[in-house]
Design an enzyme around this catalytic site. Structure first.
Site, PDB file in Angstrom:
ATOM      1  CG  ASP A  35      -1.508  -0.845   8.094  1.00  0.00           C
ATOM      2  OD1 ASP A  35      -2.355  -0.177   8.246  1.00  0.00           O
ATOM      3  OD2 ASP A  35      -1.319  -1.648   7.080  1.00  0.00           O
TER       4      ASP A  35
ATOM      5  CG  MET B  95      -7.022   2.622   6.151  1.00  0.00           C
ATOM      6  SD  MET B  95      -5.855   3.008   4.963  1.00  0.00           S
ATOM      7  CE  MET B  95      -6.903   2.877   3.420  1.00  0.00           C
ATOM      8  N   GLY B  96      -6.246  -0.130   9.277  1.00  0.00           N
ATOM      9  CA  GLY B  96      -5.262  -0.931  10.165  1.00  0.00           C
ATOM     10  C   GLY B  96      -6.313  -2.220  10.441  1.00  0.00           C
TER      11      GLY B  96
ATOM     12  N   GLY C  50       0.719  -1.344  -0.115  1.00  0.00           N
ATOM     13  CA  GLY C  50       0.076  -0.033   0.079  1.00  0.00           C
ATOM     14  C   GLY C  50       0.827   1.331   0.191  1.00  0.00           C
TER      15      GLY C  50
ATOM     16  CG  LEU D   2      -9.099  11.248   1.510  1.00  0.00           C
ATOM     17  CD1 LEU D   2     -10.280  11.979   2.316  1.00  0.00           C
ATOM     18  CD2 LEU D   2      -8.530  12.303   0.692  1.00  0.00           C
ATOM     19  CD  GLN D   3      -6.905   6.051   7.078  1.00  0.00           C
ATOM     20  OE1 GLN D   3      -6.769   5.640   8.387  1.00  0.00           O
ATOM     21  NE2 GLN D   3      -7.974   5.502   6.414  1.00  0.00           N
TER      22      GLN D   3
ATOM     23  CB  THR E 116       3.403  -0.398   6.546  1.00  0.00           C
ATOM     24  OG1 THR E 116       2.099  -0.535   6.833  1.00  0.00           O
ATOM     25  CG2 THR E 116       4.393  -0.793   7.628  1.00  0.00           C
TER      26      THR E 116
END
Lengths: 411, 411
Positions: free
Chosen positions: A143, A189-190, A12, A301-302, A141
């Site tokens: 994340d 996300m996550g 990503g 967007l994040q 990442t």
């Protein structure tokens, strides 16, 4: 360096991944690499011999600065998992034939867990077969779920955007009053790791109470307990803002987003594609309480908001890219560059290299003790960990009112 | 000024509405107003005698600067439509009793269409009943749909955020390649007016092709034609990005979002609450073509993103607030301040006042000639109109990595 360098981006995209690319390019050039190639769409593109000569794209210092400010993967990315070596040697023979042809001394791969698996397999193969190319992973990442590194480039900028946006959403949520109150659910996300969702707590400060509840995917989500807390909060205040991970799930393992009518998709790595957690919860609350609700997904967007990047993050991303080239040049192989926090106050961080076998396919989660006992908020330790990573800004180069990016003709 | 000033905020919040509040406060003080009151939650709060003395909140110049950088409505907002005077005189008597008690010389209301209706009714009542208070409207709406004014404060900042975010989304969308392509649908606010959706075209520039298709709510949306264009685009490029207004509808009048399973809500003004247009279209395209799709709602973020505000917008918002006080002080009543564009190159804009009876409840839509013949993109004229409004930045006051806002204890 005597040979050439090739660099790829995988997984990503983030707001900082191109800063790592800029760091790789700069250090490779400084260390005398003749050519710095960029794989188009990672290892997948390379296997089809799709690559570019980066010096044709980064022609001067301004280009390099623009690249650092350009979100997403400049070279294009991929989600491709190499087969096990014993399962399909042809794939490896093909890749090494191309690397040999291009006289590649160092192969740098910027990515997350799945990308480090690529570095592991290629370096294993190179060692076994006696190829001289060295393979180094460069963490990336949003994340923040990679093992052994204090944090991952890309995370700080995403966290800064999340904190900023959640604060703006909280401000907005208090404007209009509704007879039965307003509940806003912000989906972040996550899938398995709550690092991004926890960043919602950054909205909290002298001028803002922050979100009321934060639910990470590491802990089981209890719908009844959630509703009880919402009712309690609505009894005290007109607007309640909740941050939830896209991956929150019930005790029986079902994701909250599966409770609605959403279709499930599975990606190339077998990960379920999640969507609709906030929408489901907002409908649920509205039905149960009859209050006004709002579902907000921070969505793509994040991970792409370069206009709100963290200076610490962009600089570290570039440093990590440079450290990857340095490690390869100094003989390391099958390693990933990691960030090692030396001090919190003042914040100081250096780079090291670690064996990629200890990193690939492993996932670093938020420790249980960094979430409060009730499982509804991150602790001060969590916030202290994250605060240094969002410091400072990277002013976008504004052209006619909009941030300028480094242009790549095919996009 | 001899008496006091009261100011209220109404309708949907924006990134610039507090800059107008700062302008009202500053000019009122400069002109000698003894007190500047702020209605809490607009006229609805005033009727319950909820108001504050603004000088207790804006205690110095730094506070005023923070206020300009604080999104959403600092005073709180409302969506309250006054009854017709002949229907319910008691409401008016109540309001004027409060105004009389507070010795209000000027009543400034910052808002959109529905708020100008409030100014109209209150000024009509004051004139008929011989009350001395003067009522001036101060335009505010991200939707840019107010008549007679060149544009509305709040619009420029939202447009800048939309252009910036859509550009970042486009960059992101090219990273990962999918066998059948990727279609991203970005849903943008604007129920009837396409001003915000058209701002997606700002992503276009030397370094970005911009969105592929833009659908405004002013024109009928044809699902078959849309699908045909998507297929054509996917045959040529791996990633297609489409900007759609939340209010696009079919020839028979049905909103696209109604075609899905979404529940419909109706707000206090009888407006349908729209949601899910992008989600519906993304599912539709995925089903028809089998490609990867993504739905992104810019949601509340587009109206509250102070961190990405336009300098022109924030300055004009403040000027318009000041002009409203000046107009009241100079004897105007039942007027709205408008922005009058004097020149495009260089961009120059001044303020005037116009009769609020010509503005209230009227809606300014994007002219047909500012959309291409096929109805799939805005024209260069549209972009030339909007470009000056997004120029320049307002650096947030960053504290510990996050923008600082002006704090109000109750929030």
């Amino acid at each position: 360096m005597k040979g050439n360098v090739i660099v790829g981006q995988s997984g990503g995209p983030t707001a900082a991944i191109n800063s790592s690319l800029a760091g790789v390019y700069r250090t490779a050039k400084d260390r005398g690499a003749k050519k710095v190639y960029g794989m188009l769409h990672g290892i997948q593109g390379l296997m089809e011999e799709k690559y570019i000569d980066l010096s044709e794209h980064i022609t001067n210092d301004l280009d390099a600065e623009l690249l650092k400010r350009t979100p997403a993967a400049y070279l294009g990315s991929c989600r491709y998992k190499l087969p096990e070596i014993h399962e399909n040697r042809e794939v490896y023979e093909k890749i090494f034939e191309i690397l040999d042809k291009l006289d590649i001394e160092a192969f740098i791969y910027i990515g997350g867990n799945d990308s480090m698996d690529t570095i592991k397999k290629l370096s294993d193969y190179a060692i076994v077969m006696g190829y001289p190319t060295r393979f180094i992973g460069c963490p990336k990442t949003i994340d923040n779920d990679l093992a052994l590194t204090d944090h991952t480039p890309g995370y700080g900028s995403a966290a800064k955007y999340i904190g900023t946006s959640v604060k703006e959403i909280i401000r907005d949520s208090f404007c209009l009053e509704y007879s039965k109150g307003l509940v806003t659910i912000v989906e972040i996300m996550g899938r398995n790791a709550g690092w991004l969702t926890g960043a919602a707590a950054l909205a909290k400060g002298e001028d803002c109470a922050g979100p009321d509840l934060i639910y990470l995917p590491e802990l089981t989500f209890d719908l009844d307990n959630f509703m009880e807390r919402i009712r309690e909060l609505l009894a005290k205040k007109p607007s309640v803002v909740v941050a939830v991970s896209e991956g929150i799930h019930l005790e029986d393992g079902r994701y909250v987003c599966e409770l609605g009518a959403n279709v499930d998709f599975v990606d190339a790595f077998g990960h379920k594609q999640l969507t609709g957690t906030a929408a489901y919860l907002a409908h649920y609350v509205a039905n149960e309480i009859g209050c006004k609700t709002r579902a907000i997904e921070l969505s793509t967007l994040q991970r792409s908001a370069s206009h709100c990047a963290s200076r610490v993050d962009i600089l570290e991303a570039s440093q990590v890219g440079g450290a990857a080239v340095k490690a390869a040049d100094e003989g390391d192989n099958g390693k990933m560059v990691v960030l090692k926090r030396i001090s919190d106050d003042p914040y100081q961080c250096s780079t090291e290299v670690k064996d990629v076998h200890k990193i690939a396919n492993d996932e670093k989660l938020v420790p249980r003790e960094w979430v409060n006992a009730e499982g509804t908020y991150v602790t001060d330790e969590f916030i202290a960990y994250i605060k240094p990573l969002i410091q400072g800004d990277v002013s976008p180069v504004m052209v006619d009112g909009i941030p300028r990016h480094l242009y790549k003709p095919s996009h």
